[in-house]
Scaffold this motif. Structure first.
Motif, mmCIF file in Angstrom:
data_model
loop_
_atom_site.group_PDB
_atom_site.id
_atom_site.type_symbol
_atom_site.label_atom_id
_atom_site.label_comp_id
_atom_site.label_asym_id
_atom_site.label_seq_id
_atom_site.Cartn_x
_atom_site.Cartn_y
_atom_site.Cartn_z
ATOM 1 N N GLY A 286 35.673 47.167 -22.781
ATOM 2 C CA GLY A 286 34.278 47.253 -23.188
ATOM 3 C C GLY A 286 33.417 48.133 -22.312
ATOM 4 O O GLY A 286 32.214 48.238 -22.533
ATOM 5 N N TRP B 14 25.388 41.951 -23.080
ATOM 6 C CA TRP B 14 25.561 41.682 -24.511
ATOM 7 C C TRP B 14 24.541 40.655 -24.997
ATOM 8 O O TRP B 14 23.973 40.794 -26.079
ATOM 9 C CB TRP B 14 26.981 41.199 -24.778
ATOM 10 C CG TRP B 14 28.014 42.257 -24.559
ATOM 11 C CD1 TRP B 14 28.306 43.318 -25.379
ATOM 12 C CD2 TRP B 14 28.875 42.403 -23.419
ATOM 13 N NE1 TRP B 14 29.299 44.091 -24.831
ATOM 14 C CE2 TRP B 14 29.672 43.567 -23.631
ATOM 15 C CE3 TRP B 14 29.062 41.664 -22.260
ATOM 16 C CZ2 TRP B 14 30.629 43.997 -22.712
ATOM 17 C CZ3 TRP B 14 30.016 42.094 -21.345
ATOM 18 C CH2 TRP B 14 30.786 43.238 -21.566
ATOM 19 N N ARG C 273 21.417 41.097 -27.634
ATOM 20 C CA ARG C 273 21.201 40.205 -28.779
ATOM 21 C C ARG C 273 19.774 39.688 -28.795
ATOM 22 O O ARG C 273 19.125 39.647 -29.870
ATOM 23 C CB ARG C 273 22.185 39.029 -28.716
ATOM 24 C CG ARG C 273 22.129 38.116 -29.945
ATOM 25 C CD ARG C 273 22.893 36.827 -29.728
ATOM 26 N NE ARG C 273 22.217 35.929 -28.794
ATOM 27 C CZ ARG C 273 21.202 35.140 -29.141
ATOM 28 N NH1 ARG C 273 20.718 35.158 -30.387
ATOM 29 N NH2 ARG C 273 20.649 34.335 -28.245
ATOM 30 N N ASP D 97 27.291 53.013 -24.923
ATOM 31 C CA ASP D 97 27.301 51.914 -25.882
ATOM 32 C C ASP D 97 28.116 50.742 -25.325
ATOM 33 O O ASP D 97 29.205 50.943 -24.788
ATOM 34 C CB ASP D 97 27.894 52.385 -27.206
ATOM 35 C CG ASP D 97 27.892 51.303 -28.259
ATOM 36 O OD1 ASP D 97 26.799 50.945 -28.730
ATOM 37 O OD2 ASP D 97 28.988 50.793 -28.603
ATOM 38 N N SER E 154 29.046 47.994 -27.188
ATOM 39 C CA SER E 154 29.853 47.311 -28.210
ATOM 40 C C SER E 154 31.209 47.982 -28.375
ATOM 41 O O SER E 154 32.256 47.339 -28.282
ATOM 42 C CB SER E 154 29.106 47.262 -29.546
ATOM 43 O OG SER E 154 28.724 48.574 -29.942
ATOM 44 N N GLN E 155 31.200 49.280 -28.592
ATOM 45 C CA GLN E 155 32.449 50.036 -28.706
ATOM 46 C C GLN E 155 32.269 51.386 -28.005
ATOM 47 O O GLN E 155 32.128 52.420 -28.656
ATOM 48 C CB GLN E 155 32.830 50.252 -30.178
ATOM 49 C CG GLN E 155 33.282 48.973 -30.878
ATOM 50 C CD GLN E 155 33.749 49.257 -32.302
ATOM 51 O OE1 GLN E 155 33.102 49.991 -33.048
ATOM 52 N NE2 GLN E 155 34.873 48.681 -32.662
#
Length: 464
Positions: A63, A314, A318, A439, A441-442
């Motif tokens: 990640g 993360w 959110r 990034d 997330s990916q």
């Protein structure tokens, strides 16, 4: 001459103070095989051969699209003070492990002083897989024996600095970010390094008082639930507990989720609106942070709201995406623990002869290397991992060599940097990355190109 009583005194002192570490102990913070290999080199009369070891990460943690190099300052301090005391040497002798070691090995330790060169990327610089964070060029026994400590300090601080930089990147420049990880760090020493790396990586403050004072910072924090519960029980209400705390720390942020966050906010709002109280902020440590923060904001529209409680990049992303009314974050457990940075320290050259490891999945590149970073319009276009003997010219944009000489013949060649200088470099270095690499997330992997010279040397060394 060191007597048996001296050694016993050292052992007793260690027992008395427990497993604490002082600067004089740092040379022994090593794995046994570093010492046994050094003794073997002495026996084979190879200890003074010039060796080059490079410290790098084969693969980034899952990640992660990049790492932020950190820990060089402590690595250089360690090398500057690298010594073995007479009592330490006699303690090693009494283990019985070195019975067959050559006697001149002890003379070597007695006169030990790091005399090599250190090349490294500046702290706060973004690096990728297989790129050296640091290279040691020194007599073989010295370059070998310092491996453990260098890996310890660079691996951990690089992890924390990277996490801090990612959190800052997600939270934005306006959010207040505080490091709360001391109680979850792996040791008191680790807590100090974590605080330093977190601040250098982009956080605004730390709750660790010793770290803050040593770094010339002001410690940050609020209060614990214990104070609210104790004073509520003794003085009659949560409001009285808040008032008591403000008598000694006027206007300080208050922790409002001990009982009911919204009810506490409503009570504080009445006092703020009546001019009876000034309030620098409130902290929420539990519950649905999105919903609760919005309700608290309805009562305290101009009061900063802080959130804490197992937060990471993360979770902060959110919360922001969900529209949480949060102005700052306290980050602890997930900042100072988690997936490690698995840096390695490998021999790449001995006595001018390039060497490489060929194990499956663990192959290394031979020779002393340089990282060439290609910049176009202020952004990182890509990196080339090449040999120190190579040079590159840019037909458009800019190309920069990242590894710099920080120590020559055991003496520093560059002045110490301030925490703010490193922090500024971290910010600009991360900002120079394409969004796809940043990034969380990916993240896109940045392809590090291997130069023609390094590719040819690798093939030649493999065939030799």
């Amino acid at each position: 001459m060191v007597t048996f009583a001296d050694v016993n005194h050292l052992k007793q002192r260690v027992r008395d103070i427990g497993l604490s570490v002082s600067a004089v102990d740092s040379s022994l913070i090593t794995d046994l095989y570093q010492l046994t290999m050094a003794a073997c080199y002495v026996g084979e009369k190879t200890e003074t051969r010039r060796a080059s070891f490079e410290l790098f990460v084969r693969r980034l943690p899952s990640g992660f699209g990049y790492l932020v190099a950190m820990g060089l300052a402590q690595a250089l301090e360690y090398l500057e003070t690298f010594r073995f005391t007479p009592a330490q040497i006699q303690g090693l002798q009494e283990t019985g492990i070195f019975t067959s070691a050559p006697s001149i090995f002890w003379d070597l330790l007695a006169s030990a002083k790091f005399s090599g060169d250190v090349w490294a990327v500046p702290e706060g610089t973004v690096v990728f897989a297989n790129e050296p964070l640091l290279r040691v060029e020194a007599p073989l026994w010295q370059a070998q024996i310092v491996e453990t400590y260098l890996l310890n300090v660079l691996n951990y601080q690089t992890l924390i600095a990277t996490r801090a930089a990612r959190i800052r990147d997600v939270a934005g420049d306006r959010a207040t970010l505080l490091e709360f990880g001391t109680r979850r760090a792996f040791s008191p020493q680790g807590a100090l390094w974590a605080a330093r790396a977190a601040l250098a990586g982009g956080l605004d403050g730390t709750s660790n008082v010793l770290a803050a004072l040593q770094l010339g910072q002001r410690p940050s924090g609020t209060m614990a639930h214990a104070l609210v519960m104790a004073l509520t029980a003794l003085e009659g209400s949560e409001g009285e507990a808040f008032a008591a705390f403000h008598r000694y720390f006027p206007g300080a942020p208050l922790l409002i989720d001990t009982y009911d966050s919204v009810e506490a906010a409503e009570g504080l709002a009445a006092k703020v609106n009546a001019g009876e109280m000034e309030l620098a902020g409130v902290r929420i440590d539990s519950g649905d942070l999105v919903a609760v923060s919005k309700q608290v904001r309805s009562h305290l529209p101009r009061t900063p709201i802080f959130a804490s409680g197992d937060l990471d990049e993360w979770e902060i992303q959110r919360l922001r995406d969900a529209g949480a009314e949060i102005n700052g974050y306290g980050i602890g457990t997930r900042l100072v623990t988690g997936t490690p940075v698995n840096g390695v320290y490998k021999l790449v050259e001995i006595d001018g002869i390039p060497v490489m490891k060929e194990s499956s999945g663990k192959r290394t590149y031979p020779g002393r290397k340089q990282i060439w970073r290609w910049i176009g319009e202020g952004k990182v276009v890509g990196d080339t991992l090449g040999l120190m003997s190579e040079s590159f010219a840019s037909s458009g944009g800019d190309v920069q060599p990242l590894l710099q000489l920080y120590m020559q013949d055991g003496v520093r060649t560059q002045p110490k940097e301030s925490l703010q200088q490193i922090r500024d470099r971290t910010k600009s270095s991360v900002a120079s990355l394409p969004a796809a690499i940043r990034d969380i997330s990916q993240p896109m992997e940045n392809p590090v190109q291997i130069s023609t010279g390094l590719a040819e040397l690798t093939e030649k060394t493999k065939n030799r």
